[in-house]
Motif scaffolding. Structure first.
Motif, PDB file in Angstrom:
ATOM      1  N   ILE A  26      47.819 -13.833  55.045  1.00  0.00           N
ATOM      2  CA  ILE A  26      48.823 -14.190  56.049  1.00  0.00           C
ATOM      3  C   ILE A  26      49.379 -12.880  56.596  1.00  0.00           C
ATOM      4  N   PRO A  27      49.368 -12.667  57.902  1.00  0.00           N
ATOM      5  CA  PRO A  27      49.808 -11.380  58.432  1.00  0.00           C
ATOM      6  C   PRO A  27      51.318 -11.189  58.316  1.00  0.00           C
ATOM      7  N   SER A  28      51.735  -9.934  58.262  1.00  0.00           N
ATOM      8  CA  SER A  28      53.159  -9.624  58.336  1.00  0.00           C
ATOM      9  C   SER A  28      53.607  -9.701  59.786  1.00  0.00           C
ATOM     10  N   THR A  29      54.914  -9.740  59.994  1.00  0.00           N
ATOM     11  CA  THR A  29      55.439  -9.720  61.360  1.00  0.00           C
ATOM     12  C   THR A  29      55.003  -8.448  62.072  1.00  0.00           C
ATOM     13  N   GLY A  30      54.963  -7.340  61.339  1.00  0.00           N
ATOM     14  CA  GLY A  30      54.514  -6.085  61.932  1.00  0.00           C
ATOM     15  C   GLY A  30      53.073  -6.139  62.386  1.00  0.00           C
ATOM     16  N   ASP A  31      52.219  -6.815  61.611  1.00  0.00           N
ATOM     17  CA  ASP A  31      50.820  -6.967  62.019  1.00  0.00           C
ATOM     18  C   ASP A  31      50.717  -7.788  63.306  1.00  0.00           C
ATOM     19  N   CYS A  32      51.522  -8.841  63.405  1.00  0.00           N
ATOM     20  CA  CYS A  32      51.519  -9.638  64.642  1.00  0.00           C
ATOM     21  C   CYS A  32      51.917  -8.780  65.837  1.00  0.00           C
ATOM     22  N   MET A  33      52.949  -7.985  65.666  1.00  0.00           N
ATOM     23  CA  MET A  33      53.427  -7.135  66.750  1.00  0.00           C
ATOM     24  C   MET A  33      52.392  -6.081  67.128  1.00  0.00           C
ATOM     25  N   ALA A  34      51.653  -5.582  66.142  1.00  0.00           N
ATOM     26  CA  ALA A  34      50.670  -4.536  66.413  1.00  0.00           C
ATOM     27  C   ALA A  34      49.621  -4.990  67.413  1.00  0.00           C
ATOM     28  N   CYS A  35      49.229  -6.264  67.345  1.00  0.00           N
ATOM     29  CA  CYS A  35      48.214  -6.772  68.264  1.00  0.00           C
ATOM     30  C   CYS A  35      48.801  -7.314  69.559  1.00  0.00           C
ATOM     31  N   HIS A  36      49.952  -7.975  69.461  1.00  0.00           N
ATOM     32  CA  HIS A  36      50.498  -8.668  70.617  1.00  0.00           C
ATOM     33  C   HIS A  36      51.401  -7.799  71.486  1.00  0.00           C
ATOM     34  N   ALA A  37      52.229  -6.972  70.865  1.00  0.00           N
ATOM     35  CA  ALA A  37      53.261  -6.262  71.624  1.00  0.00           C
ATOM     36  C   ALA A  37      52.686  -5.221  72.571  1.00  0.00           C
ATOM     37  N   GLY A  38      51.554  -4.618  72.217  1.00  0.00           N
ATOM     38  CA  GLY A  38      51.000  -3.567  73.055  1.00  0.00           C
ATOM     39  C   GLY A  38      50.013  -4.033  74.095  1.00  0.00           C
ATOM     40  N   ALA A  39      49.760  -5.342  74.160  1.00  0.00           N
ATOM     41  CA  ALA A  39      48.779  -5.880  75.104  1.00  0.00           C
ATOM     42  C   ALA A  39      49.378  -5.980  76.508  1.00  0.00           C
ATOM     43  N   ARG A  40      48.524  -6.228  77.493  1.00  0.00           N
ATOM     44  CA  ARG A  40      49.020  -6.390  78.859  1.00  0.00           C
ATOM     45  C   ARG A  40      49.978  -7.574  78.955  1.00  0.00           C
ATOM     46  N   SER A  41      49.705  -8.618  78.201  1.00  0.00           N
ATOM     47  CA  SER A  41      50.630  -9.729  78.019  1.00  0.00           C
ATOM     48  C   SER A  41      50.631 -10.067  76.540  1.00  0.00           C
ATOM     49  N   CYS A  68      38.683  -7.121  71.630  1.00  0.00           N
ATOM     50  CA  CYS A  68      39.050  -5.709  71.722  1.00  0.00           C
ATOM     51  C   CYS A  68      39.928  -5.382  72.933  1.00  0.00           C
ATOM     52  N   GLY A  69      39.885  -6.242  73.965  1.00  0.00           N
ATOM     53  CA  GLY A  69      40.559  -5.933  75.213  1.00  0.00           C
ATOM     54  C   GLY A  69      42.059  -5.869  75.128  1.00  0.00           C
ATOM     55  N   GLN A  70      42.681  -6.473  74.095  1.00  0.00           N
ATOM     56  CA  GLN A  70      44.128  -6.426  73.972  1.00  0.00           C
ATOM     57  C   GLN A  70      44.631  -5.012  73.719  1.00  0.00           C
ATOM     58  N   CYS A  71      43.783  -4.133  73.212  1.00  0.00           N
ATOM     59  CA  CYS A  71      44.152  -2.728  72.994  1.00  0.00           C
ATOM     60  C   CYS A  71      43.451  -1.790  73.969  1.00  0.00           C
ATOM     61  N   HIS A  72      42.201  -2.095  74.294  1.00  0.00           N
ATOM     62  CA  HIS A  72      41.389  -1.183  75.102  1.00  0.00           C
ATOM     63  C   HIS A  72      41.428  -1.588  76.582  1.00  0.00           C
ATOM     64  N   PHE A  73      42.542  -1.214  77.234  1.00  0.00           N
ATOM     65  CA  PHE A  73      42.720  -1.431  78.666  1.00  0.00           C
ATOM     66  C   PHE A  73      43.408  -0.193  79.227  1.00  0.00           C
ATOM     67  N   ASP A  74      43.434  -0.078  80.548  1.00  0.00           N
ATOM     68  CA  ASP A  74      44.134   1.044  81.166  1.00  0.00           C
ATOM     69  C   ASP A  74      45.603   0.977  80.791  1.00  0.00           C
ATOM     70  N   PRO A 133      38.146  -0.294  56.152  1.00  0.00           N
ATOM     71  CA  PRO A 133      39.435  -0.424  56.845  1.00  0.00           C
ATOM     72  C   PRO A 133      39.819   0.793  57.675  1.00  0.00           C
ATOM     73  N   TYR A 134      39.182   1.943  57.444  1.00  0.00           N
ATOM     74  CA  TYR A 134      39.490   3.141  58.228  1.00  0.00           C
ATOM     75  C   TYR A 134      38.637   3.235  59.491  1.00  0.00           C
ATOM     76  N   VAL A 135      37.655   2.351  59.622  1.00  0.00           N
ATOM     77  CA  VAL A 135      36.700   2.448  60.720  1.00  0.00           C
ATOM     78  C   VAL A 135      36.622   1.163  61.532  1.00  0.00           C
ATOM     79  N   GLN A 136      36.804   0.011  60.896  1.00  0.00           N
ATOM     80  CA  GLN A 136      36.492  -1.271  61.500  1.00  0.00           C
ATOM     81  C   GLN A 136      37.281  -1.532  62.778  1.00  0.00           C
ATOM     82  N   MET A 137      36.681  -2.343  63.617  1.00  0.00           N
ATOM     83  CA  MET A 137      37.330  -2.876  64.802  1.00  0.00           C
ATOM     84  C   MET A 137      36.944  -4.347  64.933  1.00  0.00           C
ATOM     85  N   PRO A 138      37.935  -5.200  65.209  1.00  0.00           N
ATOM     86  CA  PRO A 138      39.360  -4.918  65.306  1.00  0.00           C
ATOM     87  C   PRO A 138      39.910  -4.399  63.966  1.00  0.00           C
TER      88      PRO A 138
END
Length: 286
Positions: A140-155, A210-216, A253-258
């Protein structure tokens, strides 16, 4: 708690009585409004995120009289009080449901609920690991893990977007649930330019995973994997294609994507990427 009905191929939006104030989310999933089948409706993205084989269902609800702002076609903005849910099932049994609420201060609040019998109980903000029947571990992800993927995305809402909804978008426009959208969307679904089905599938997979992080404007690396409405995908150099395959093909875990949310390689996804990207890698070799 009974789950709301799912309408395949249809995205509909719900009406909530009042906007959600900034406060702690309820302790039980049954208190979030998900069981209100008359209000909450289902949607399904075209390019889902790999979640170690878990089956997923998703729902969204909007406050009455509001609409999603599509003035930025690739970065929709949601009204205060928007609620979303995403249910994860393993071996046919629901394990976790994540809940997202947009507060009056413009910030999203995230919570995960762990299923216990007919209801689900809110998990600790730090996350937790469950041991499922048969000894399978589930994180189960932490709140910080949720923010890591969602907060930095375009939406912050990753699956409810123009290219993810595709054919469902014209209905949203006609029903007034999507405002400031391009006029063409009323009769034609938004899409991206791909020359053949193989590239469409592979680039859609990269967009969804991958697009949630890899965008302009995203992570500071020269790799653009997000798709834009009406545009061709950004070209990939041989070295970039090789790096995508390397990182998608490991769970170091040091290399994988996502980097988060998955402990197992997606075999079908990796095969899809190999078919599309390996020719780019080999054509550059002497």
């Amino acid at each position: 708690m009974p789950s709301p009905s799912v309408l395949p191929g249809l995205v509909a939006l719900a009406l909530l009585a009042t906007p959600v104030a900034r406060a702690a989310l309820p302790e039980r999933l049954s208190q979030t409004g998900l069981s209100d089948a008359a209000a909450v409706r289902a949607f399904e993205p075209r390019f889902p995120l790999w979640s170690d084989g878990a089956a997923k269902r998703r729902w969204i609800a909007l406050p009455p009289g509001t609409a999603v702002d599509a003035s930025r076609p690739d970065a929709w903005r949601f009204p205060v009080g928007t609620r979303l849910w995403k249910e994860f099932s393993v071996d046919g049994r629901p394990v976790e449901t994540r809940h997202y609420v947009l507060g009056a201060d413009g910030r999203w609040e995230f919570a995960s609920y762990v299923w216990e019998g007919g209801d689900a109980v809110r998990a600790p903000a730090r996350g937790q690991t469950l041991i499922l029947p048969g000894g399978k571990a589930y994180a189960i992800p932490s709140t910080g893990d949720c923010m890591a993927c969602h907060a930095g995305a375009r939406s912050p809402v990753l699956g409810f977007a123009a290219l993810q909804l595709g054919p469902a978008v014209p209905a949203l426009v006609r029903e007034g649930l999507l405002k400031n959208a391009p006029a063409a969307w009323a009769g034609q679904a938004p899409d991206f330019d791909a020359p053949d089905p193989a590239e469409r599938a592979a680039r859609g997979y990269l967009h969804g995973n991958c697009g949630q992080c890899h965008f302009d404007g995203g992570v500071p690396v020269p790799l653009r994997l997000a798709l834009d409405v009406g545009a061709r995908p950004a070209p990939l150099a041989a070295g970039q294609a090789a790096e995508v395959l390397r990182r998608a093909g490991t769970r170091n875990p040091y290399v994988q994507m996502p980097p988060l949310g998955t402990r197992h390689i997606d075999p079908q996804g990796l095969a899809l990427l190999n078919r599309h990207l390996q020719p780019l890698v080999t054509q550059d070799r002497p």
